[in-house]
Design a protein around this motif. Structure first.
Motif, short mmCIF file in Angstrom:
data_model
loop_
_atom_site.label_atom_id
_atom_site.label_comp_id
_atom_site.label_asym_id
_atom_site.label_seq_id
_atom_site.Cartn_x
_atom_site.Cartn_y
_atom_site.Cartn_z
N TYR A 195 3.66 7.15 8.98
CA TYR A 195 4.74 6.95 8.03
C TYR A 195 5.82 8.01 8.22
CZ TYR A 195 1.29 4.26 5.24
OH TYR A 195 0.34 3.36 4.81
N THR A 241 -0.60 -0.86 1.77
CA THR A 241 0.81 -0.55 1.51
C THR A 241 1.06 0.95 1.65
OG1 THR A 241 0.58 -0.19 -0.86
CG2 THR A 241 0.91 -2.46 -0.13
N ALA A 242 2.32 1.31 1.70
CA ALA A 242 2.67 2.72 1.82
C ALA A 242 2.51 3.43 0.48
CB ALA A 242 4.12 2.85 2.29
N PRO A 243 2.26 4.72 0.51
CA PRO A 243 2.21 5.49 -0.74
C PRO A 243 3.55 5.44 -1.46
CG PRO A 243 1.30 6.75 1.07
CD PRO A 243 1.95 5.56 1.67
N GLY A 249 -7.65 12.33 -1.66
CA GLY A 249 -7.47 11.01 -2.27
C GLY A 249 -8.57 10.66 -3.26
N GLN A 272 -1.29 4.53 -3.97
CA GLN A 272 -1.25 3.67 -2.79
C GLN A 272 -2.15 2.46 -3.00
OE1 GLN A 272 -2.96 5.26 0.88
NE2 GLN A 272 -1.42 4.20 2.10
N MET A 297 7.67 13.84 -1.02
CA MET A 297 8.41 12.73 -0.42
C MET A 297 8.69 11.66 -1.44
SD MET A 297 5.68 13.93 1.42
CE MET A 297 5.60 15.22 2.66
N ASP A 298 9.97 11.33 -1.63
CA ASP A 298 10.30 10.39 -2.69
C ASP A 298 10.46 8.96 -2.22
OD1 ASP A 298 13.87 11.25 -3.21
OD2 ASP A 298 12.71 10.78 -1.39
N TRP A 304 9.26 6.32 1.05
CA TRP A 304 8.45 6.18 2.25
C TRP A 304 8.82 4.90 3.00
CZ3 TRP A 304 3.48 8.95 3.07
CH2 TRP A 304 3.30 10.00 2.15
N GLY A 305 8.64 4.94 4.31
CA GLY A 305 8.73 3.72 5.09
C GLY A 305 7.44 2.92 4.94
N GLN A 306 7.42 1.75 5.52
CA GLN A 306 6.25 0.87 5.41
C GLN A 306 5.13 1.27 6.35
OE1 GLN A 306 8.01 -2.90 6.43
NE2 GLN A 306 7.94 -2.51 8.62
N TYR A 346 0.98 10.64 -5.64
CA TYR A 346 1.35 9.36 -5.06
C TYR A 346 0.24 8.35 -5.38
CZ TYR A 346 4.15 12.60 -2.32
OH TYR A 346 5.00 13.61 -1.93
N TYR A 394 -3.16 10.29 -4.51
CA TYR A 394 -3.15 11.51 -3.70
C TYR A 394 -2.27 12.57 -4.36
CZ TYR A 394 -5.10 8.74 0.15
OH TYR A 394 -5.90 7.95 0.94
N LEU A 417 5.75 7.51 -4.66
CA LEU A 417 5.81 8.69 -5.50
C LEU A 417 5.58 8.31 -6.96
CD1 LEU A 417 6.44 11.74 -5.71
CD2 LEU A 417 8.84 11.10 -6.03
#
Lengths: 111, 121
Positions: free
Chosen positions: B96, A44-46, A105, A40, B108-109, B111-113, A38, A89, A48
Motif C-alpha cells: 500500500y 480492503t485497505a486500512p 492487529g 480494516q 496515514m490519513d 490509503w491506496g487500494q 486504523y 491496528y 484511518l
C-alpha cells in the motif's frame, strides 16, 4: 514481533462496549508520539479511525474513541454493531528505530 | 479529493528487483509538510511500514529493510516509486501507499487500494 502489542482478538455482543489496548514503550508511545488507529475490513485497505491519540476524522462515528496514557493507548467502541467486525491496528513513531511502527492487529468479533 | 493508486507486477521471481508505483491526486508532494509512505501486509499478517518520502525529498526507511529499499518521487507526474531488491517469497504481500497526515512521524490519513505482489518461481 510487533513493536506495539495488541491483543489478537476481542469480542462483544451487539450494543456492548469493547476496548482494544496498544502497549508500547518509552521510545514510542511513552515518548509522546501520537497514536493512530486504523480499521480494516477483509480484502480492503486500512482506513484511518483515530488520529492524534483521540481525534476522529470526519465521518467516523463518535462510538469510536481513543485515549493514551503513559506507554499505552486504547481504542474504545461503544454500541457494538455487526458491521464493526474488522481488524484494528494501532500505529505510532519510534525514536530508536526512526520509523513508524504498527501493532500486530486485533480482530474484533461481534457475537 | 485525495486518491492514491498502486501499480506494479503481480508476480516476481525470487532474487529479482520489483518496482512499485504510487500515483496520486488531490495533493502535491511539493507542498511543505507533505509525505507519502509505503506499507505492506503479508497474507493474514499485520501491517509493516516500509518507507517514507517527504516534500523536501527527505527519505526514511524501515531499519530491517533499508539495504533493499529505495524510495523516490516524480513531482511532475505526482508519483512515488518504491524499489525493493532481491525479492524473496517472504516478501509476498499487498503493498500500500498512503499519504501521511503530517510530517514523517505522523500516521496515514488516505490509503491506496493496494497492489498484491507474489514472489514465486
Amino acid at each position: 514481533q510487533s513493536v506495539l502489542t495488541q491483543p489478537p482478538s476481542v469480542s462483544g455482543a451487539p450494543g456492548q462496549r469493547v476496548t482494544i489496548s496498544c502497549t508500547g514503550s518509552s521510545s514510542n508511545i511513552g515518548a509522546g508520539f501520537d497514536v493512530y488507529w486504523y480499521h480494516q475490513l477483509p480484502g480492503t485497505a486500512p482506513k484511518l479511525l483515530i488520529y492524534g491519540n483521540s481525534n476522529r476524522p470526519s465521518g467516523v462515528p463518535d462510538r469510536f474513541s481513543g485515549s493514551k496514557s503513559g506507554t499505552s493507548a486504547s481504542l474504545a467502541i461503544t454500541g457494538l454493531q455487526a458491521d464493526d467486525e474488522a481488524d484494528f491496528y494501532c500505529q505510532s513513531y519510534d525514536s530508536i528505530l526512526s520509523a513508524s511502527v504498527f501493532g500486530g492487529g486485533t480482530k474484533l468479533t461481534v457475537l | 479529493q485525495v486518491t492514491l493508486r498502486e501499480s506494479g507486477p503481480a508476480l516476481v521471481n525470487p532474487t529479482q528487483t520489483v518496482t512499485l508505483t504510487c500515483s496520486f491526486s488531490g495533493f502535491s508532494l511539493s507542498t511543505s509538510g507533505m509525505c507519502v509512505s509505503w506499507i505492506r501486509q503479508p497474507p493474514g499478517k499485520a501491517l509493516e511500514w516500509l518507507a517514507l518520502i517527504a516534500w523536501d525529498d527527505d527519505k526514511y526507511y524501515s531499519t530491517s529493510l533499508k539495504t533493499r529499499l529505495t524510495i523516490s518521487r516524480d513531482t511532475s507526474k505526482n508519483q512515488v516509486v518504491l524499489t525493493m531488491t532481491n525479492m524473496d517469497p517472504v516478501d509476498t504481500a499487498t503493498y500500500y501507499c498512503a499519504r501521511n497526515s503530517g510530517d514523517y512521524m505522523s500516521g496515514m490519513d488516505v490509503w491506496g487500494q493496494g497492489t498484491t505482489v507474489t514472489v514465486s518461481s
